[in-house]
Write an enzyme that holds these catalytic residues in place. Structure first.
Site, PDB file in Angstrom:
ATOM      1  CD  GLN A  85      -2.879   1.598   2.174  1.00 51.37           C
ATOM      2  OE1 GLN A  85      -2.112   2.192   3.280  1.00 51.37           O
ATOM      3  NE2 GLN A  85      -4.150   1.234   2.137  1.00 51.37           N
ATOM      4  CB  CYS A 114      -4.948   7.543   5.804  1.00 56.01           C
ATOM      5  SG  CYS A 114      -3.867   7.974   7.219  1.00 56.01           S
TER       6      CYS A 114
END
Length: 504
Positions: A85, A114
Site C-alpha cells: 500500500q 487515511c
C-alpha cells in the site's frame, strides 16, 4: 498489462496499519490464517528514492533509502499474499514506485482513506476523496502499467449516493477490488460503523468489496468475521485493530492467549532483524491495558531486540538466531567469490561501483575496453546513459560486439556510470580493467600507467593512440531521462558489511 491472479473474494485480510504492518506482523497473520496481508502505508516520494537490495543473510528483499533505512522488507513466504500500500497523489510517481516493487508483491493498493495529517497534507489518503479525477488518473496509470492487480482503500463520503457514485467510477478504472472503511473522514474508531454504506456499495458494483472498520463493534473473535461480512454484504473482510491486538483472531479457534502470540511475534522480529522500536510498539498494542504491568514496563524500557527477548525469556532463541546470521555473514564474506553476472533481459548486469582510487591517475576501465576492442578489430564501445528523475543518479549501458553490459547500481555522475558499465563488460569478458596492482596486460602504455609523460621506442609509436583513446573513452554518450528505478539483483558488499555491524 495483464495482471497476475489474486482472488479478493471470500478472504480475510490484515489491514494496512502504520507501524504495525511490518514483516513480523504480516508473517504472523499469515500463520494464523489470514489470506492476504497489507503492508503499512508507505509514501511514494520516499519509496521512489529506494534501492532494491537482495539481502542474502536475512533471505529478504529490502527497499533501502539513501540514508540506509529499510523502508520495506519482504520475503518469499509472503510473496503471493502481501499487498503493497502506498500513499500518493501523483500518477507518475505512483507508477514509478509500483514498478519498483511489483516483482516482489502480490498486488498494489492506493490509500484513499487515511484521515491523518501526515497523509492528507500532501493531498494523499482521505484528501483524494474530494478529487475523483485524480483518483481515476492514478488508478488508470497503475492498472495499465504493472503486472499485478491494483486495488484501493477508501472511506465513505457524506452521502450514500456520493459513496456509491465514487466506487462505480473507481470500478471503471479496472481495479481488482476496493476496500471500504465504513466511517466518514472525520469519524474515529469510537464512532459506530455504517454497515449500510458498505452494503450499498457491494450491491452497486461487480468487483469484490472488502469491508473494514468492524473491530470495535462487531469483530472480537474469529466467528465474528463471517457475521461482519454478512452484515455488510461484502465479498471479504479486512481487520485492523482486532488483528493488531491479537493476530490469532484469524485462526479458526482464535483469538489464542496473547502471551503465546507475543512470543511468536518476537521470534519473527528477531529472525528478520526488525527495528527494536517497531517491535516494542507492536508488543505494547498487544499488551493493551497491561502496558503498565511489570512486563509492560520492561518492554517499554527495552532499547534492543535482545532486551525485549530477555523480557519474554527468549534469550536462548535470540542468541541462536544471532549466531546463525553471523555464520551466514561469515560464509558470504569468506567465499570471496566475485560478483556474478545476472541477465536482465538482453543486458548482462553486475552490482559494480566505479571507485576512482582503485585506478592509476592516467588509467580508466573505458580506456582498457576501447583498446581491447580495437585490438580485437571490433567497433568502438557505445554508451547509452539514463538519468533517474527522483535523485538525478545515472546508469549506463555499454554495447560491445552487439552485447550489452550494465551495472545494476546507480552512480552519482554520468562519467562514473559509464566507467561502471565498462568494468562489467571487462570482467565478464575476462579482460584486465587497469586496477592498481593488476599484472601489466600490455593493453595500455606502461609509462602512461605509471604516469610518466613520454614514451620511447615501441611505446613511442603508440603515444598518439593512447591520447586518442583517452579522448574517445571520455567522450560524452547520450543520456535518457528515466522515471522508474531499475531493480538490483544482488546485495552490494557495503550493504552486507553494514548489516553485519547492525547484527553485532
Amino acid at each position: 498489462m495483464a495482471a497476475r491472479k489474486l482472488s479478493f473474494r471470500n478472504i480475510t485480510a490484515l489491514a494496512p496499519m502504520v507501524r504495525v504492518g511490518t514483516l513480523p506482523m504480516r508473517l504472523l497473520a499469515l500463520d494464523y490464517g489470514a489470506d492476504v496481508v497489507y503492508c503499512e502505508e508507505l509514501i511514494d516520494i520516499k519509496m521512489a528514492q529506494c534501492q532494491r537490495i537482495v539481502n542474502d543473510v536475512l533471505e529478504t528483499v529490502d527497499f533501502v533509502a539513501p540514508d540506509e533505512r529499510v523502508m520495506f522488507r519482504t520475503c518469499e513466504r509472503e510473496k503471493d499474499s502481501v499487498i503493497f500500500q502506498m500513499g500518493t497523489a501523483d500518477p507518475d510517481r505512483a507508477l514509478t514506485v509500483a514498478q519498483l516493487v511489483e516483482k516482489d508483491v502480490a498486488a498494489i493498493d492506493v490509500n484513499m482513506g487515511c484521515p491523518k495529517e501526515y497523509s492528507t497534507k500532501g493531498g494523499m489518503g482521505a484528501a483524494l476523496l474530494s478529487n475523483p479525477d485524480k483518483i481515476e488518473a492514478i488508478l488508470k496509470k497503475l492498472v495499465t502499467g504493472v503486472s499485478v492487480p491494483v486495488t484501493c482503500k477508501i472511506r465513505i463520503l457524506p452521502s450514500l449516493e456520493e459513496t456509491v457514485s465514487l466506487v462505480q467510477r473507481i470500478e471503471k478504472t479496472g481495479v481488482a477490488a476496493v476496500a471500504v472503511h465504513g466511517r466518514f473522514k472525520d469519524e474515529r474508531p469510537t464512532h459506530p460503523i455504517h454497515c449500510d454504506y458498505i452494503q450499498a456499495v457491494a450491491q452497486a458494483v461487480s468487483i469484490p468489496v472488502i469491508a473494514n472498520g468492524g473491530s470495535l463493534d462487531l469483530v472480537k473473535t474469529n466467528s465474528d468475521i463471517e457475521k461482519f461480512r454478512k452484515a455488510t454484504g461484502a465479498s471479504s473482510v479486512m481487520l485492523a485493530r482486532a488483528a493488531m491486538w491479537n493476530p490469532s483472531v484469524f485462526c479458526n479457534q482464535g483469538p489464542l492467549p496473547v502471551e503465546k502470540v507475543m512470543e511468536e511475534y518476537i521470534k519473527y522480529a528477531i529472525r528478520y532483524d526488525n527495528h527494536a522500536f517497531n517491535t516494542k510498539y507492536c508488543l505494547c498494542q498487544m499488551l493493551r491495558d497491561r502496558v503498565e504491568s511489570p512486563l509492560g514496563k520492561q518492554v517499554q524500557a527495552a532499547q534492543t531486540n535482545a532486551e525485549i527477548s530477555e523480557a519474554y525469556g527468549l534469550q536462548t532463541f535470540y542468541q541462536e538466531i544471532q549466531q546463525d546470521l553471523q555464520a551466514k555473514m561469515a560464509a558470504l564474506q569468506s567465499s570471496n567469490q566475485p560478483n556474478k553476472p545476472i541477465m536482465d533481459g538482453d543486458v548482462t548486469t553486475m552490482a559494480v561501483k566505479f571507485e576512482r582510487r582503485d585506478y592509476p591517475p592516467q588509467i580508466t576501465p573505458k580506456m582498457f575496453l576501447l583498446e581491447w576492442s580495437r585490438k580485437e578489430k571490433l567497433e568502438q564501445p557505445q554508451y547509452e546513459t539514463a538519468q533517474r528523475s527522483q535523485d538525478r543518479a545515472f546508469q549506463s549501458t555499454v554495447t560491445v560486439a552487439n552485447k550489452k553490459y550494465r551495472s545494476s547500481l546507480w552512480e552519482k555522475s554520468k562519467k562514473f556510470a559509464e566507467q561502471a558499465s565498462a568494468i562489467v563488460c571487462l570482467r565478464v569478458l575476462g579482460v584486465p580493467e587497469g586496477r592498481i596492482g593488476e599484472e601489466d596486460s600490455g593493453l595500455v602504455c606502461k609509462r602512461k600507467r605509471e604516469g610518466k609523460p613520454n614514451c620511447s621506442g615501441e611505446e613511442g609509436r603508440s603515444k598518439k593512440l593512447h591520447v586518442d583513446i583517452l579522448q574517445e573513452a571520455e567522450a560524452p554518450s547520450p543520456t535518457v531521462e528515466m522515471n522508474s528505478d531499475e531493480q538490483n539483483p544482488a546485495t552490494p558488499l557495503k550493504q552486507v558489511e553494514a548489516l553485519r555491524e547492525a547484527l553485532s
